[in-house]
Design a protein around this motif. Structure first.
Motif, mmCIF file in Angstrom:
data_model
loop_
_atom_site.group_PDB
_atom_site.id
_atom_site.type_symbol
_atom_site.label_atom_id
_atom_site.label_comp_id
_atom_site.label_asym_id
_atom_site.label_seq_id
_atom_site.Cartn_x
_atom_site.Cartn_y
_atom_site.Cartn_z
ATOM 1 N N VAL A 1 5.794 -18.294 2.283
ATOM 2 C CA VAL A 1 5.467 -17.822 3.632
ATOM 3 C C VAL A 1 5.620 -16.306 3.714
ATOM 4 C CG1 VAL A 1 6.231 -17.843 6.040
ATOM 5 C CG2 VAL A 1 6.008 -19.994 4.784
ATOM 6 N N GLU A 2 6.707 -15.795 3.151
ATOM 7 C CA GLU A 2 6.981 -14.354 3.211
ATOM 8 C C GLU A 2 5.979 -13.531 2.408
ATOM 9 O OE1 GLU A 2 10.944 -14.096 1.800
ATOM 10 O OE2 GLU A 2 11.840 -15.032 3.581
ATOM 11 N N SER A 3 5.496 -14.094 1.308
ATOM 12 C CA SER A 3 4.604 -13.328 0.429
ATOM 13 C C SER A 3 3.128 -13.487 0.780
ATOM 14 C CB SER A 3 4.825 -13.749 -1.028
ATOM 15 O OG SER A 3 4.535 -15.126 -1.204
ATOM 16 N N ALA A 4 2.804 -14.379 1.708
ATOM 17 C CA ALA A 4 1.399 -14.583 2.080
ATOM 18 C C ALA A 4 0.861 -13.338 2.763
ATOM 19 C CB ALA A 4 1.278 -15.796 2.991
ATOM 20 N N ALA A 5 -0.308 -12.885 2.336
ATOM 21 C CA ALA A 5 -0.875 -11.631 2.846
ATOM 22 C C ALA A 5 -2.012 -11.868 3.835
ATOM 23 C CB ALA A 5 -1.352 -10.765 1.677
ATOM 24 N N THR A 6 -3.032 -12.575 3.431
ATOM 25 C CA THR A 6 -4.200 -12.784 4.285
ATOM 26 C C THR A 6 -3.949 -13.932 5.263
ATOM 27 O OG1 THR A 6 -5.252 -14.420 2.849
ATOM 28 C CG2 THR A 6 -5.624 -12.082 2.330
ATOM 29 N N LYS B 1 11.650 -21.991 -2.041
ATOM 30 C CA LYS B 1 10.339 -21.662 -2.602
ATOM 31 C C LYS B 1 9.269 -21.616 -1.511
ATOM 32 C CE LYS B 1 11.252 -23.742 -7.143
ATOM 33 N NZ LYS B 1 10.855 -24.827 -8.084
ATOM 34 N N LEU B 2 9.349 -22.555 -0.579
ATOM 35 C CA LEU B 2 8.376 -22.571 0.511
ATOM 36 C C LEU B 2 8.528 -21.337 1.401
ATOM 37 C CD1 LEU B 2 8.666 -26.348 1.394
ATOM 38 C CD2 LEU B 2 6.585 -25.228 0.605
ATOM 39 N N ASN B 3 9.764 -20.958 1.678
ATOM 40 C CA ASN B 3 10.000 -19.759 2.484
ATOM 41 C C ASN B 3 9.489 -18.511 1.773
ATOM 42 O OD1 ASN B 3 11.192 -21.118 4.630
ATOM 43 N ND2 ASN B 3 13.248 -20.989 3.752
ATOM 44 N N LYS B 4 9.637 -18.489 0.454
ATOM 45 C CA LYS B 4 9.134 -17.362 -0.329
ATOM 46 C C LYS B 4 7.617 -17.272 -0.222
ATOM 47 C CE LYS B 4 9.062 -15.481 -5.038
ATOM 48 N NZ LYS B 4 9.491 -15.694 -6.451
ATOM 49 N N VAL C 1 -5.623 -16.620 5.693
ATOM 50 C CA VAL C 1 -5.794 -17.918 5.034
ATOM 51 C C VAL C 1 -4.576 -18.241 4.173
ATOM 52 C CG1 VAL C 1 -7.170 -19.229 3.375
ATOM 53 C CG2 VAL C 1 -8.309 -17.803 5.080
ATOM 54 N N GLU C 2 -4.043 -17.247 3.487
ATOM 55 C CA GLU C 2 -2.832 -17.467 2.690
ATOM 56 C C GLU C 2 -1.655 -17.825 3.588
ATOM 57 O OE1 GLU C 2 -2.343 -13.864 0.543
ATOM 58 O OE2 GLU C 2 -3.812 -14.377 -1.017
ATOM 59 N N GLN C 3 -1.559 -17.152 4.735
ATOM 60 C CA GLN C 3 -0.475 -17.444 5.671
ATOM 61 C C GLN C 3 -0.600 -18.870 6.223
ATOM 62 O OE1 GLN C 3 -0.962 -14.299 8.510
ATOM 63 N NE2 GLN C 3 -0.203 -12.709 7.124
ATOM 64 N N ALA C 4 -1.827 -19.243 6.567
ATOM 65 C CA ALA C 4 -2.047 -20.599 7.080
ATOM 66 C C ALA C 4 -1.690 -21.637 6.027
ATOM 67 C CB ALA C 4 -3.505 -20.760 7.507
ATOM 68 N N THR C 5 -2.088 -21.381 4.789
ATOM 69 C CA THR C 5 -1.785 -22.315 3.707
ATOM 70 C C THR C 5 -0.279 -22.470 3.527
ATOM 71 O OG1 THR C 5 -3.832 -21.732 2.548
ATOM 72 C CG2 THR C 5 -2.105 -22.794 1.248
ATOM 73 N N ALA C 6 0.431 -21.345 3.528
ATOM 74 C CA ALA C 6 1.879 -21.383 3.321
ATOM 75 C C ALA C 6 2.586 -22.113 4.461
ATOM 76 C CB ALA C 6 2.419 -19.963 3.177
ATOM 77 N N HIS C 7 2.183 -21.825 5.689
ATOM 78 C CA HIS C 7 2.835 -22.469 6.837
ATOM 79 C C HIS C 7 2.525 -23.968 6.891
ATOM 80 C CE1 HIS C 7 4.849 -19.230 8.918
ATOM 81 N NE2 HIS C 7 3.776 -18.455 8.834
ATOM 82 N N LEU C 8 1.280 -24.337 6.628
ATOM 83 C CA LEU C 8 0.929 -25.754 6.687
ATOM 84 C C LEU C 8 1.549 -26.534 5.528
ATOM 85 C CD1 LEU C 8 -2.792 -25.587 7.869
ATOM 86 C CD2 LEU C 8 -0.753 -26.118 9.213
ATOM 87 N N ALA C 9 1.680 -25.883 4.372
ATOM 88 C CA ALA C 9 2.373 -26.533 3.255
ATOM 89 C C ALA C 9 3.835 -26.779 3.613
ATOM 90 C CB ALA C 9 2.266 -25.677 1.997
ATOM 91 N N ALA C 10 4.444 -25.798 4.289
ATOM 92 C CA ALA C 10 5.834 -25.965 4.719
ATOM 93 C C ALA C 10 5.954 -27.091 5.742
ATOM 94 C CB ALA C 10 6.357 -24.655 5.303
ATOM 95 N N ALA C 11 5.007 -27.144 6.685
ATOM 96 C CA ALA C 11 5.025 -28.214 7.689
ATOM 97 C C ALA C 11 4.881 -29.576 7.026
ATOM 98 C CB ALA C 11 3.899 -27.994 8.698
#
Length: 368
Positions: A60-65, A55-58, A67-77
């Protein structure tokens, strides 16, 4: 004579402190408790982690902006350093880690560091933020700074080779957690205190670790990291070969759980008590070795009797009962948009919502 007096006091404390815990459990099998089995990962643990990571990888892959990318990566971290490491980290804190636990902690830390770097890069690429995103970006930057020292600490766990270099790494990690200790987020502050103290211990600075740890019998203000801090203090007292004092402290911690956590269910309280009992049993084994080596047979026999009582506290029928472990070993500061926050408490594996079921062969670990 001194050992005999201490043991008389301990038998008295045991009778008064935890009569209900012993009464609620069936007698354990004869022989020594298998502590590795008590702290073992439940069978479904790996599958659950794979599902959450997907789910976390999904996300990251679907993040567009940016800020969305940063949120996804930091949530994964955040997830990588906190959730899949939780059981190995508790074994490490208790001094009962397996060799593969330290490798796992370091591996997850490396993965978390990659996502941390990518999250920061995404924030940097955001450029001039819109007013509506400025607050979010500020929160994400703060979260990244807060997560970094925990990631660095776990990365040191798997380092091999020069012992002094490893101690230096733990010292740096301990210093790096100083800012998080001053956080106005009580979860983050309590977690930083726990891991900073442990880092000082790993760095060979026990006096500094003991100075920062709370007294074992003070009520924790934070239910997960505060509780673990008290058990860590009990363990470090034993590391100084003050086994009688440490054994008694851990017994008192077990007894205090009902008062410290009055809103928790009997199942949750029993799980906390079992984790304390695991630490207490390990302390008792070291104490028994010391007494046997010194030829104090009568005292050694008394300690064996105390350990036999702990078997009953740890086992349900013929298997270890569920043991407390936090859902995440660091606070969840950044939530992934495609994963829901973990429940405050999860039931033991194989237990339906309607009520308890028979325990599996390998004891699951209750999470907060």
């Amino acid at each position: 004579m001194r050992n005999a007096t201490v043991l008389k006091v301990l038998f008295g404390i045991a009778a008064l402190a935890v009569p209900a815990l012993a009464a609620e459990t069936a007698p354990a099998p004869a022989g020594e408790v298998d502590l590795a089995r008590c702290l073992a990962d439940p069978p479904e643990w790996s599958g659950r982690l794979d599902s959450e990571l997907a789910k976390l990888n999904k996300a990251v892959e679907s993040a567009a902006t940016p800020v969305e990318q940063a949120t996804a990566h930091l949530a994964a971290a955040n997830w990588l350093v906190g959730v899949p490491t939780s059981r190995a980290a508790v074994r490490w804190l208790a001094g009962m880690e397996r060799p593969q636990d330290l490798t796992l902690l370091a591996s997850r830390a490396d993965q978390a560091a990659e996502h941390l770097d990518k999250g920061r890069a995404a924030l940097k690429s955001a450029g001039q933020a819109k007013a509506s995103e400025a607050a979010k970006i500020s929160e994400l930057k703060l979260a990244a700074d807060s997560l970094e020292p925990f990631i660095k600490l776990l990365a040191v766990a798997g380092e091999q080779g020069d012992a002094e270099k490893r101690k230096s790494g733990f010292s740096e990690a301990a210093l790096g957690l100083a800012m998080a200790r001053e956080s106005d987020n009580p979860d983050l502050s309590a977690c930083a205190l726990l891991w900073q103290s442990f880092a000082w211990e790993c760095a060979g600075r026990r006096e500094r670790a003991m100075l920062s740890l709370p007294h074992a019998l003070t009520r924790p203000e934070q239910p997960s990291f505060g509780f673990l801090s008290r058990l860590l203090r009990c363990r470090l007292v034993a590391e100084d070969e003050r086994y009688a004092a440490s054994f008694a402290l851990t017994l008192r911690v077990r007894a205090a759980c009902n008062q410290w956590f009055p809103k928790e269910t009997s199942e949750q309280l029993a799980a906390r008590g079992r984790l304390a009992a695991v630490v207490q049993y390990e302390i008792g084994r070291s104490w028994l070795k010391q007494l046997t080596k010194s030829g104090s047979k009568a005292a050694a026999d008394d300690v064996e009797a105390l350990l036999a009582g702990l078997r009953d506290a740890l086992y349900e029928q013929d298997a270890p009962g569920p043991v407390y472990v936090p859902e995440s070993i660091v606070p969840i500061l950044v939530e992934s948009p495609v994963t829901s926050a973990p429940a405050a408490v999860s039931r033991p594996a194989g237990t339906p919502a309607s009520g308890p079921a028979s325990m599996p062969t390998t004891a699951p670990i209750i999470t907060e």
